[in-house]
Design an enzyme around this catalytic site. Structure first.
Site, PDB file in Angstrom:
ATOM      1  N   ARG A 109       0.855  -1.193   0.000  1.00  0.00           N
ATOM      2  CA  ARG A 109       0.000   0.000   0.000  1.00  0.00           C
ATOM      3  C   ARG A 109       0.879   1.227   0.000  1.00  0.00           C
ATOM      4  NH1 ARG A 109      -4.715   0.357   4.327  1.00  0.00           N
ATOM      5  NH2 ARG A 109      -2.977   0.856   5.676  1.00  0.00           N
ATOM      6  N   THR A 113      -1.231   7.453  -0.618  1.00  0.00           N
ATOM      7  CA  THR A 113      -2.550   7.282  -1.261  1.00  0.00           C
ATOM      8  C   THR A 113      -3.335   6.101  -0.675  1.00  0.00           C
ATOM      9  OG1 THR A 113      -1.709   5.760  -2.927  1.00  0.00           O
ATOM     10  CG2 THR A 113      -1.589   8.114  -3.441  1.00  0.00           C
ATOM     11  N   ASP A 205       0.815  -2.936  11.891  1.00  0.00           N
ATOM     12  CA  ASP A 205       1.274  -3.301  10.546  1.00  0.00           C
ATOM     13  C   ASP A 205       1.700  -4.764  10.530  1.00  0.00           C
ATOM     14  OD1 ASP A 205       3.093  -3.762   8.282  1.00  0.00           O
ATOM     15  OD2 ASP A 205       2.768  -1.632   7.902  1.00  0.00           O
ATOM     16  N   ASP A 208       5.233  -5.717   8.985  1.00  0.00           N
ATOM     17  CA  ASP A 208       6.329  -5.317   9.878  1.00  0.00           C
ATOM     18  C   ASP A 208       6.413  -6.223  11.099  1.00  0.00           C
ATOM     19  OD1 ASP A 208       7.352  -3.277   8.386  1.00  0.00           O
ATOM     20  OD2 ASP A 208       6.274  -1.674   9.418  1.00  0.00           O
TER      21      ASP A 208
END
Ligand code: PRP
Ligand code: URA
Length: 224
Positions: A109, A113, A205, A208
């Site tokens: 991603r 945006t 995340d 991560d």
């Protein structure tokens, strides 16, 4: 459990699954345990998601007699993780169906945006004949999953299902609008997205946390 008026959506609600997803969400859960939990959760979800797998009968001999018994058509199956975070789920599903064919789709991603950017695609040539299970732990805006389905279809996939661990209502709505016929199996339904398009309460995340790259550094450096 069903979701609204979407017949393609199944929200799983097994207590063991809930327990493991709670541990996954906890910010003190370190990389090693996080990876292990993603694998275990994928096995639990996979057991449910794969309940319609085709089988064929083979003759075997028990200590008592010859008998025709079912085996899964492993060759008719294909798992497709969305890189990176989907790789953790692939490990779990391969425990269920060892040696199953896997394709890989690379999407990230864009931080500004929030739109998915494609960077990799390797799928089996005979994907049109396979029962394809797209896997990604997080369904947030739905952009990555929707794009991945488009890529699968472009390569000829006809029978597709999507398995995720945590979904936001916004992602489910977007995914179902684009793909009302694709079965969507969800481990936990969360409240909403925040202003950065992260799932709340979510787990942060996922890529991560799976690969220990939080804040650009590696965790557990002292653990070998
Ligand atoms: C995460 C996740 C999904 C995507 C979901 O990947 O694994 O692929 O975000 O968000 P969306 O529904 O809004 O598209 P990310 O882009 O962080 O990449 P990574 O797995 O490489 O870390
Ligand atoms: N991707 C993640 O890894 N987590 C989110 O909450 C949303 C997208």
């Amino acid at each position: 459990m069903a979701y609204k008026n979407y017949p393609n959506v199944t929200i799983l609600d097994h207590p063991l699954l809930k327990h493991k997803i709670t541990k996954l969400r906890d910010k003190t859960t370190k990389t090693n345990e996080f990876k292990m939990l993603v694998k275990e959760i994928s096995i639990l979800e996979g057991y449910e998601a794969l309940r319609h797998l085709e089988t064929h009968l083979v003759e075997i001999e028990t200590p008592i007699e010859k008998s025709m018994q079912p085996l899964v058509n492993r060759k008719s199956l294909c798992f497709v993780p969305i890189l990176r975070a989907g790789l953790g789920m692939e490990d779990g599903l391969l425990e269920l169906v060892p040696g199953c064919t896997c394709g890989h789709i690379g999407l990230y991603r864009d931080e500004v945006t929030k739109e998915p950017v494609e960077y990799y695609c390797k799928l089996p040539a005979d994907i049109s004949e396979k029962d394809v299970y797209l896997i990604d732990p997080m369904l947030a805006t739905g952009g990555s999953a929707i794009d991945a389905v488009k890529m699968l279809k472009k390569h000829g996939a006809k029978k597709i299902s999507f398995i995720c661990i945590i979904a936001a209502p916004e992602g489910i709505e977007a995914f179902c609008k684009a793909n009302p016929d694709i079965p969507l199996i969800v481990g936990a339904l969360d409240r909403c997205l925040n202003e950065n398009a992260y799932i709340c309460p979510g787990l942060g995340d996922c890529g991560d946390r799976t690969f220990g790259t939080t804040n650009g550094t590696t965790e557990d450096r002292h653990i070998i």
